[in-house]
Each structure stands twice: as C-alpha cells, then as structure tokens.
Design a protein around this motif. Sequence first.
Motif, PDB file in Angstrom:
ATOM      1  N   TRP A 208      19.953   1.025  10.506  1.00  0.00           N
ATOM      2  CA  TRP A 208      19.273   0.722  11.766  1.00  0.00           C
ATOM      3  C   TRP A 208      18.906  -0.757  11.834  1.00  0.00           C
ATOM      4  O   TRP A 208      19.013  -1.392  12.872  1.00  0.00           O
ATOM      5  CB  TRP A 208      18.046   1.621  11.876  1.00  0.00           C
TER       6      TRP A 208
ATOM      7  N   SER B  23      30.757  -6.754  21.693  1.00  0.00           N
ATOM      8  CA  SER B  23      29.865  -5.780  21.067  1.00  0.00           C
ATOM      9  C   SER B  23      30.669  -4.723  20.338  1.00  0.00           C
ATOM     10  O   SER B  23      31.857  -4.524  20.602  1.00  0.00           O
ATOM     11  CB  SER B  23      28.957  -5.118  22.108  1.00  0.00           C
TER      12      SER B  23
ATOM     13  N   GLU C 253      24.535   4.963  11.915  1.00  0.00           N
ATOM     14  CA  GLU C 253      23.867   4.770  10.629  1.00  0.00           C
ATOM     15  C   GLU C 253      24.688   5.422   9.524  1.00  0.00           C
ATOM     16  O   GLU C 253      25.119   6.562   9.659  1.00  0.00           O
ATOM     17  CB  GLU C 253      22.480   5.424  10.637  1.00  0.00           C
TER      18      GLU C 253
ATOM     19  N   ASP D 278      20.443  -3.242  10.657  1.00  0.00           N
ATOM     20  CA  ASP D 278      21.600  -4.134  10.785  1.00  0.00           C
ATOM     21  C   ASP D 278      21.925  -4.472  12.238  1.00  0.00           C
ATOM     22  O   ASP D 278      22.711  -5.384  12.500  1.00  0.00           O
ATOM     23  CB  ASP D 278      22.838  -3.512  10.126  1.00  0.00           C
ATOM     24  N   ALA D 279      21.345  -3.762  13.188  1.00  0.00           N
ATOM     25  CA  ALA D 279      21.602  -4.043  14.605  1.00  0.00           C
ATOM     26  C   ALA D 279      21.216  -5.488  14.905  1.00  0.00           C
ATOM     27  O   ALA D 279      20.233  -6.005  14.376  1.00  0.00           O
ATOM     28  CB  ALA D 279      20.805  -3.086  15.487  1.00  0.00           C
TER      29      ALA D 279
ATOM     30  N   ARG E 132      27.484  -8.381  19.304  1.00  0.00           N
ATOM     31  CA  ARG E 132      26.253  -7.601  19.181  1.00  0.00           C
ATOM     32  C   ARG E 132      26.606  -6.270  18.539  1.00  0.00           C
ATOM     33  O   ARG E 132      27.472  -5.551  19.026  1.00  0.00           O
ATOM     34  CB  ARG E 132      25.595  -7.366  20.527  1.00  0.00           C
ATOM     35  N   LEU E 133      25.927  -5.978  17.423  1.00  0.00           N
ATOM     36  CA  LEU E 133      26.104  -4.699  16.746  1.00  0.00           C
ATOM     37  C   LEU E 133      25.004  -3.752  17.199  1.00  0.00           C
ATOM     38  O   LEU E 133      23.820  -4.051  17.046  1.00  0.00           O
ATOM     39  CB  LEU E 133      26.051  -4.879  15.223  1.00  0.00           C
ATOM     40  N   TYR E 134      25.420  -2.646  17.791  1.00  0.00           N
ATOM     41  CA  TYR E 134      24.500  -1.576  18.158  1.00  0.00           C
ATOM     42  C   TYR E 134      24.633  -0.480  17.104  1.00  0.00           C
ATOM     43  O   TYR E 134      25.752  -0.146  16.695  1.00  0.00           O
ATOM     44  CB  TYR E 134      24.852  -0.993  19.534  1.00  0.00           C
ATOM     45  N   VAL E 135      23.514   0.056  16.679  1.00  0.00           N
ATOM     46  CA  VAL E 135      23.527   1.111  15.675  1.00  0.00           C
ATOM     47  C   VAL E 135      22.828   2.334  16.253  1.00  0.00           C
ATOM     48  O   VAL E 135      21.711   2.226  16.758  1.00  0.00           O
ATOM     49  CB  VAL E 135      22.823   0.661  14.374  1.00  0.00           C
ATOM     50  N   THR E 136      23.519   3.464  16.177  1.00  0.00           N
ATOM     51  CA  THR E 136      22.903   4.709  16.628  1.00  0.00           C
ATOM     52  C   THR E 136      22.376   5.455  15.408  1.00  0.00           C
ATOM     53  O   THR E 136      22.953   5.393  14.329  1.00  0.00           O
ATOM     54  CB  THR E 136      23.913   5.598  17.384  1.00  0.00           C
TER      55      THR E 136
ATOM     56  N   THR F 147      29.706  -0.703  18.365  1.00  0.00           N
ATOM     57  CA  THR F 147      28.678   0.296  18.085  1.00  0.00           C
ATOM     58  C   THR F 147      29.084   1.103  16.867  1.00  0.00           C
ATOM     59  O   THR F 147      30.242   1.502  16.729  1.00  0.00           O
ATOM     60  CB  THR F 147      28.507   1.254  19.284  1.00  0.00           C
TER      61      THR F 147
END
Length: 149
Positions: free
Chosen positions: A104, A33, A38, A106-107, A130-134, A35
């Motif tokens: 957002w 993963s 945005e 793109d997550a 896994r891409l997490y986007v804040t 992170t």
Amino acid sequence: MQDQVCAFSFILTVLILSTFKGTSGLIIYQSPSVTGREGGTVILNCTLSEEKLGPVRWYKGENQQQLLYSQLTSEKSDPRVSRTVKEGPTRNTDLSITFTNITWDDAGMYYCVKFKSDKVNVSAAGNGTRLYVTRKYKPFNVTIIIRCE
C-alpha cells in the motif's frame, strides 16, 4: 525601450527552454499510470527515444526523494525491483523495471531518469508514472449472537 523588449524576449526564451527536461534531445516515454494489487507485481515502463550511454535510475517522488532502482551496482536498489530485460531491437532503449510484492505504501509517482556517461548529470527524465495500489480483500469475521429468553 527596444533593449527592454529584447531582454524580456531573451528571458522568456530561457524560461521556456529550461522547462524542457534533458539537454541531449533524448526523450523518455513513461506510462502515465499503472495499477497493481498489494502483494502483486507491476511493470513500470520507460522507453528512450534513442540509445544513449549512461545509467538509468528510478526514483519515487517529485524531487527524486527515494532511489528505487539503479543500474549502478554500487548504489543500493530496492531488492523487490529488477530491470525488465527484453530481447530484440528495443533491448537498449527499454529501461522498464519489474516491481514485485508491492505494498500500500508503494503507491505514488515514479520517475525514470537517464544520466549521461559521467553518471552525475541528467540526460533526460520521464514525466513520471503514478502507481495505484489496491488493497487485498480481507474477509472479516462476524459473530452474531442471538439471545432467546
């Protein structure tokens, strides 16, 4: 009875072998993963166990639903994505990409897939990142009205 046991063993072996990704012994390592924020930039890592001929493609989604990046210039990649070129001995085995101005939406899961030199058949595929986007903090305006009578 012995024929049934033999057939069952054969089918079980085929099922086990078919679950391994790739046919050339090539292994792709991906970070589980990453992170990003945005509007920011992330690097999605992809490293091959050995150098192999053939292009790499990055996909979003379990079933390679959306092409994100391709080494082939004839295939349209997302303009926000570029190959992360590193110098040194890992230059030809590091197929990482830089993803800029992430949103957002793109997550999700991203897969690095190495193709054989025929550009059609898969040589190996990574387990995915896994891409997490804040979200960016957006201050909000609060208006307080005090009414004195």
